[in-house]
Design an enzyme around this catalytic site. Structure first.
Site, PDB file in Angstrom:
ATOM      1  N   GLU A  96       0.820  -1.204   0.000  1.00 28.09           N
ATOM      2  CA  GLU A  96       0.000   0.000   0.000  1.00 28.09           C
ATOM      3  C   GLU A  96       0.857   1.258   0.000  1.00 28.09           C
ATOM      4  OE1 GLU A  96      -3.828  -1.945   2.337  1.00 28.09           O
ATOM      5  OE2 GLU A  96      -2.385  -0.804   3.486  1.00 28.09           O
ATOM      6  N   CYS A 109       3.407   8.475   1.010  1.00 24.92           N
ATOM      7  CA  CYS A 109       4.088   7.506   1.860  1.00 24.92           C
ATOM      8  C   CYS A 109       4.141   6.182   1.100  1.00 24.92           C
ATOM      9  CB  CYS A 109       3.286   7.387   3.150  1.00 24.92           C
ATOM     10  SG  CYS A 109       3.878   6.159   4.295  1.00 24.92           S
ATOM     11  N   CYS A 116       7.528  -7.314   6.493  1.00 23.74           N
ATOM     12  CA  CYS A 116       8.707  -6.713   7.119  1.00 23.74           C
ATOM     13  C   CYS A 116       9.314  -7.734   8.067  1.00 23.74           C
ATOM     14  CB  CYS A 116       8.315  -5.453   7.902  1.00 23.74           C
ATOM     15  SG  CYS A 116       9.731  -4.531   8.560  1.00 23.74           S
ATOM     16  N   CYS A 120       8.671  -5.376  14.879  1.00 24.78           N
ATOM     17  CA  CYS A 120       8.348  -4.455  15.964  1.00 24.78           C
ATOM     18  C   CYS A 120       6.977  -4.876  16.512  1.00 24.78           C
ATOM     19  CB  CYS A 120       8.293  -3.006  15.467  1.00 24.78           C
ATOM     20  SG  CYS A 120       9.873  -2.445  14.800  1.00 24.78           S
ATOM     21  N   CYS A 123       3.570  -3.044  15.496  1.00 24.55           N
ATOM     22  CA  CYS A 123       3.329  -2.689  14.095  1.00 24.55           C
ATOM     23  C   CYS A 123       2.601  -3.810  13.365  1.00 24.55           C
ATOM     24  CB  CYS A 123       4.672  -2.400  13.415  1.00 24.55           C
ATOM     25  SG  CYS A 123       4.512  -2.064  11.655  1.00 24.55           S
ATOM     26  N   ASN A 325      -1.712   3.862  16.943  1.00 29.42           N
ATOM     27  CA  ASN A 325      -2.980   3.517  16.307  1.00 29.42           C
ATOM     28  C   ASN A 325      -3.299   2.068  16.624  1.00 29.42           C
ATOM     29  OD1 ASN A 325      -3.841   5.900  14.779  1.00 29.42           O
ATOM     30  ND2 ASN A 325      -1.870   5.647  13.751  1.00 29.42           N
ATOM     31  N   CYS A 368      -0.590   5.651  10.358  1.00 25.16           N
ATOM     32  CA  CYS A 368       0.693   4.997  10.618  1.00 25.16           C
ATOM     33  C   CYS A 368       0.503   3.634  11.247  1.00 25.16           C
ATOM     34  CB  CYS A 368       1.516   5.813  11.614  1.00 25.16           C
ATOM     35  SG  CYS A 368       2.217   7.248  10.902  1.00 25.16           S
TER      36      CYS A 368
HETATM   37  N1  SAH Z   1      10.484   0.507   8.963  1.00 29.78           N
HETATM   38  C1  SAH Z   1      10.505   1.931   8.978  1.00 29.78           C
HETATM   39  C2  SAH Z   1       9.334   2.592   8.270  1.00 29.78           C
HETATM   40  C3  SAH Z   1       7.951   2.009   8.451  1.00 29.78           C
HETATM   41  S1  SAH Z   1       7.039   2.334   9.929  1.00 29.78           S
HETATM   42  C4  SAH Z   1      10.627   2.446  10.393  1.00 29.78           C
HETATM   43  O1  SAH Z   1      10.597   1.646  11.322  1.00 29.78           O
HETATM   44  O2  SAH Z   1      10.807   3.641  10.573  1.00 29.78           O
HETATM   45  C5  SAH Z   1       6.659   4.056   9.941  1.00 29.78           C
HETATM   46  C6  SAH Z   1       6.398   4.561  11.360  1.00 29.78           C
HETATM   47  O3  SAH Z   1       5.140   4.061  11.869  1.00 29.78           O
HETATM   48  C7  SAH Z   1       7.466   4.117  12.364  1.00 29.78           C
HETATM   49  O4  SAH Z   1       7.892   5.235  13.107  1.00 29.78           O
HETATM   50  C8  SAH Z   1       6.719   3.163  13.276  1.00 29.78           C
HETATM   51  O5  SAH Z   1       7.286   3.184  14.567  1.00 29.78           O
HETATM   52  C9  SAH Z   1       5.307   3.710  13.225  1.00 29.78           C
HETATM   53  N2  SAH Z   1       4.253   2.747  13.588  1.00 29.78           N
HETATM   54  C10 SAH Z   1       4.224   1.415  13.355  1.00 29.78           C
HETATM   55  N3  SAH Z   1       3.083   0.887  13.839  1.00 29.78           N
HETATM   56  C11 SAH Z   1       2.380   1.899  14.388  1.00 29.78           C
HETATM   57  C12 SAH Z   1       1.108   1.988  15.032  1.00 29.78           C
HETATM   58  N4  SAH Z   1       0.329   0.931  15.185  1.00 29.78           N
HETATM   59  N5  SAH Z   1       0.695   3.196  15.455  1.00 29.78           N
HETATM   60  C13 SAH Z   1       1.460   4.300  15.261  1.00 29.78           C
HETATM   61  N6  SAH Z   1       2.648   4.276  14.648  1.00 29.78           N
HETATM   62  C14 SAH Z   1       3.122   3.091  14.229  1.00 29.78           C
END
Ligand code: SAH
Length: 378
Positions: A96, A109, A116, A120, A123, A325, A368
């Site tokens: 996406e 974006c 991935c 994390c 995420c 989120n 995000c």
């Molecule tokens: N892998 C890269 C880019 C993708 S994530 C990175 O880690 O930076 C983009 C952003 O979204 C990151 O800062 C991540 O910490 C954040 N993110 C991931 N899941 C999220 C969620 N459920 N709510 C808010 N931010 C989130």
């Protein structure tokens, strides 16, 4: 470089790559610039369209090369004008991209991987594991497909977004003198699905195409690569593309918590990560963006804000606070509004540039951490 049936996808070649490709066929160098412009500026899908290229060369190219393309399988528009594009990569994978129009200035974006590997804990994309890296062409094709959609359906300008406009813009950014239509994409952020620094072999050429004056003509000040903190790859990015913006998802201020929510920290702990940020060759007055996902009750106190400030204070910085989120199957909680406001104020009062991201696109699961790239069945 992607080859299908021994044909080379020219969408995945930087201008120097294309020059080499043509030189291998005994062609003049200037042909490469012409063809490159046809592909990235005229959005040509076939060699027949390239009217300033001889028929013989067009036929020869069609035998050994092709120009790949992506069309969105679905486009959803949120009430705030945010658009989410789902791309089918043709092999069962989907990714996406999210377009965020803010006062007529579009930020896109984009994704760098299907799934991935970084895992994390908070995420959604991470729960899908890594299926594969996107090719250079697939990264660039997301931008080209969205541009095409914007030309057909320009965004109706949403109401002024207050501080929103600065979410991804450099706060001390001056205008570049170029005209901006609602169909232009102004900023590219590699914050979609995937870890861009885990796919640098394709991300670096993709960015070279984005910032090439004969290519997508984006200013390198408006391309941001976001990483969870792969230290050796940060060094490589700095060496090979010293002018792009770096965003680092810090998300915790102690190794104890970061080890738990971001496994990458067990390999590259906070101290090493910050050392790499400090060493990153940012030009002029530019700053490293520290993203900080606020997880309710976990990392959202003033103690955390204080530690955050201490950690980043000797690096030119700005902070993006992202209230978590929530998504299904994940036990973390969004922070309270009061916790976000207090955290934000603590940093602002100490002269840190802070942007708290609103949940743009929340109603279409485009905020995000909500991207999942799931293709419809049947
Ligand atoms: N892998 C890269 C880019 C993708 S994530 C990175 O880690 O930076 C983009 C952003 O979204 C990151 O800062 C991540 O910490 C954040 N993110 C991931 N899941 C999220 C969620 N459920 N709510 C808010 N931010 C989130």
């Amino acid at each position: 470089m992607t080859t299908v049936n021994a044909k080379t996808d020219l969408k995945g070649l930087t201008l120097p790559d294309l020059e080499r490709f043509l030189q291998g066929k005994g062609k003049e160098r200037f042909r490469a610039t012409q063809i490159f412009k046809w592909i990235f500026q005229q959005d040509a899908h076939s060699f027949e369209e390239m009217t300033n290229i001889s028929k013989a060369l067009r036929l020869e190219l069609a035998e050994t090369a092709f120009i790949s393309n992506l069309e969105p399988e679905a486009v959803e528009e949120g009430s705030d004008g945010t658009r989410k594009y789902l791309f089918n990569l043709g092999d069962g994978n989907g990714v996406e991209s999210v377009l965020i129009p803010i006062e007529g200035r579009n930020t896109l974006c984009i994704s760098s991987q299907a799934g991935c590997a970084m895992a994390c804990e908070f995420c959604l994309t991470g729960t899908f594991k890594l299926t594969r890296n996107l090719t250079t062409a697939e990264i660039v094709n997301q931008i080209m497909a969205v541009k095409r959609d914007l030309l057909k359906n320009p965004p109706t300008l949403p109401a002024s977004g207050g501080e929103g406009r600065e979410i991804f813009d450099d706060s001390d950014d001056t205008d570049d003198g170029l005209s901006h239509s609602p169909a232009d994409i102004r900023n590219i952020v590699m914050m979609g699905m995937g870890e861009p620094l885990h796919n640098l072999d394709n991300v670096i050429p993709a960015i070279k195409i984005m910032i090439d004056g004969n290519g997508l003509q984006l200013s390198n000040r408006r391309v941001t690569v976001s990483t969870c903190g792969l230290v050796p790859e940060m060094e490589r990015l700095g060496r090979e593309l010293p002018n792009v913006n770096l965003a680092v998802s810090l998300n915790a201020t102690t190794d104890e918590l970061r080890d738990r929510i971001m496994p990458v920290n067990r390999k590259y702990p906070i101290r090493e990560l910050l050392r790499a940020c400090k060493a990153f060759p940012l030009p002029g007055r530019r700053k490293v963006t520290f993203e900080y996902v606020m997880l309710g009750g976990l990392n959202d106190t003033l103690e955390d804000a204080k530690r955050l400030l201490r950690l980043i204070s000797d690096i030119p910085n700005k902070v993006n606070l992202i209230p978590f989120n929530e998504h299904e199957g994940c036990d973390f909680k969004a922070p309270t509004r009061a916790a976000v406001d207090a955290f934000h104020k603590y940093l602002i009062d100490r002269n840190v540039t802070v942007i708290t991201r609103d949940s743009r696109g929340g109603d279409i699961s485009a905020a995000c951490g909500q991207l999942k790239g799931k293709l419809r069945k049947g």
